[in-house]
Write a protein that holds these residues in place. Structure first.
Motif, mmCIF file in Angstrom:
data_model
loop_
_atom_site.group_PDB
_atom_site.id
_atom_site.type_symbol
_atom_site.label_atom_id
_atom_site.label_comp_id
_atom_site.label_asym_id
_atom_site.label_seq_id
_atom_site.Cartn_x
_atom_site.Cartn_y
_atom_site.Cartn_z
ATOM 1 N N ALA A 1 33.053 16.750 14.920
ATOM 2 C CA ALA A 1 33.982 17.788 14.478
ATOM 3 C C ALA A 1 33.799 18.102 12.996
ATOM 4 N N LEU A 2 33.656 17.079 12.177
ATOM 5 C CA LEU A 2 33.454 17.308 10.739
ATOM 6 C C LEU A 2 32.129 18.004 10.463
ATOM 7 N N ALA A 3 31.074 17.592 11.170
ATOM 8 C CA ALA A 3 29.773 18.239 10.985
ATOM 9 C C ALA A 3 29.831 19.700 11.432
ATOM 10 N N PHE A 4 30.557 19.969 12.520
ATOM 11 C CA PHE A 4 30.693 21.348 12.987
ATOM 12 C C PHE A 4 31.461 22.206 11.984
ATOM 13 N N ILE A 5 32.541 21.665 11.451
ATOM 14 C CA ILE A 5 33.330 22.413 10.470
ATOM 15 C C ILE A 5 32.478 22.732 9.239
ATOM 16 N N PHE A 6 31.705 21.755 8.777
ATOM 17 C CA PHE A 6 30.845 21.989 7.623
ATOM 18 C C PHE A 6 29.762 23.024 7.942
ATOM 19 N N ALA A 7 29.116 22.885 9.103
ATOM 20 C CA ALA A 7 28.040 23.814 9.463
ATOM 21 C C ALA A 7 28.582 25.210 9.752
ATOM 22 N N ALA B 1 23.548 22.461 15.413
ATOM 23 C CA ALA B 1 23.185 21.685 14.218
ATOM 24 C C ALA B 1 24.037 20.422 14.112
ATOM 25 N N ALA B 2 25.329 20.533 14.414
ATOM 26 C CA ALA B 2 26.209 19.364 14.358
ATOM 27 C C ALA B 2 25.812 18.336 15.414
ATOM 28 N N ALA B 3 25.461 18.794 16.606
ATOM 29 C CA ALA B 3 25.045 17.877 17.667
ATOM 30 C C ALA B 3 23.737 17.177 17.314
ATOM 31 N N ILE B 4 22.801 17.900 16.734
ATOM 32 C CA ILE B 4 21.534 17.294 16.309
ATOM 33 C C ILE B 4 21.784 16.275 15.213
ATOM 34 N N PHE B 5 22.660 16.598 14.288
ATOM 35 C CA PHE B 5 22.979 15.661 13.206
ATOM 36 C C PHE B 5 23.610 14.383 13.748
ATOM 37 N N VAL B 6 24.570 14.514 14.655
ATOM 38 C CA VAL B 6 25.249 13.332 15.204
ATOM 39 C C VAL B 6 24.280 12.500 16.043
ATOM 40 N N ALA B 7 23.418 13.146 16.811
ATOM 41 C CA ALA B 7 22.410 12.401 17.573
ATOM 42 C C ALA B 7 21.471 11.645 16.626
ATOM 43 N N GLY B 8 21.099 12.278 15.525
ATOM 44 C CA GLY B 8 20.269 11.605 14.527
ATOM 45 C C GLY B 8 20.976 10.428 13.889
ATOM 46 N N VAL B 9 22.276 10.573 13.648
ATOM 47 C CA VAL B 9 23.058 9.460 13.084
ATOM 48 C C VAL B 9 23.070 8.286 14.049
ATOM 49 N N VAL B 10 23.232 8.550 15.335
ATOM 50 C CA VAL B 10 23.234 7.477 16.342
ATOM 51 C C VAL B 10 21.880 6.773 16.364
ATOM 52 N N LEU C 1 17.949 16.906 11.438
ATOM 53 C CA LEU C 1 18.423 18.273 11.251
ATOM 54 C C LEU C 1 17.404 19.108 10.486
ATOM 55 N N TRP C 2 16.820 18.535 9.442
ATOM 56 C CA TRP C 2 15.788 19.243 8.685
ATOM 57 C C TRP C 2 14.587 19.560 9.576
ATOM 58 N N ALA C 3 14.151 18.587 10.391
ATOM 59 C CA ALA C 3 12.995 18.802 11.262
ATOM 60 C C ALA C 3 13.287 19.876 12.304
ATOM 61 N N SER C 4 14.493 19.893 12.850
ATOM 62 C CA SER C 4 14.808 20.913 13.854
ATOM 63 C C SER C 4 14.867 22.304 13.231
ATOM 64 N N ILE C 5 15.408 22.403 12.030
ATOM 65 C CA ILE C 5 15.434 23.703 11.345
ATOM 66 C C ILE C 5 14.021 24.146 11.001
ATOM 67 N N LYS C 6 13.205 23.220 10.525
ATOM 68 C CA LYS C 6 11.820 23.550 10.174
ATOM 69 C C LYS C 6 11.051 24.016 11.410
#
Length: 118
Positions: free
Chosen positions: A19-25, A37-46, A90-95
Motif C-alpha cells: 500500500a505504501l509503495a502504491f501510494i508513493f508510485a 511497480a509497487a508489486a514488483i518492488f514488494v516482490a523484490g523486497v521478499v 524495479l529499476w531492471a523492470s523499468i529499464k
C-alpha cells in the motif's frame, strides 16, 4: 503463537508495504503502472530478504542473537538487503520496459528521412 501467527504478521507487513509503495508510485505514475511497480518492488523486497537470511545464516552459522546490538544489526541487514533488491528489481523492470518500447517503435516511412528542406 506458532508459525501461522508469524505468517500472518509477515503477510500484514507485506500488504502495508504494498500500500505504501502504491501510494508513493501513484504520485508519479498512472494507476495500473503504479500498482505494477509497487508489486514488483514488494516482490523484490521478499526476494532480497530471503537472500539476506540465507547469506547471513551461511556467514554466521545460524547462531543465536544474544544481544540487542546483534538483533538490530541482523534486522538492519535484512532491511537493507530487501530494499536494495526491491529497488534493483524495479529499476531492471523499468529499464526493460523502456528498451522494449524503443525497439518496438514503428520504422520510419520510406523516403521521409531522405527529404531535404528547400
Amino acid at each position: 503463537m506458532g508459525p501461522m501467527f508469524s505468517a500472518l504478521i509477515i503477510a500484514f507487513a507485506l500488504l502495508v508495504l504494498l500500500a505504501l509503495a502504491f501510494i508513493f508510485a501513484r504520485a508519479f505514475l498512472p494507476t495500473i503502472v503504479a500498482f505494477r511497480a509497487a508489486a514488483i518492488f514488494v516482490a523484490g523486497v521478499v526476494v532480497g530478504i530471503s537472500l539476506s537470511v540465507a547469506a547471513l545464516a551461511v556467514l554466521f552459522g545460524g547462531g543465536t542473537l544474544s544481544s540487542t546490538a546483534q538483533v538490530v544489526a541482523y534486522l538492519s541487514a535484512l532491511g537493507c538487503g530487501g530494499l536494495f533488491v526491491g529497488a534493483l528489481g524495479l529499476w531492471a523492470s523499468i529499464k526493460l520496459r523502456v528498451l522494449n518500447l524503443r525497439s518496438s517503435s514503428l520504422p520510419p516511412v520510406a523516403g521521409t528521412h531522405l527529404r531535404r528542406a528547400p
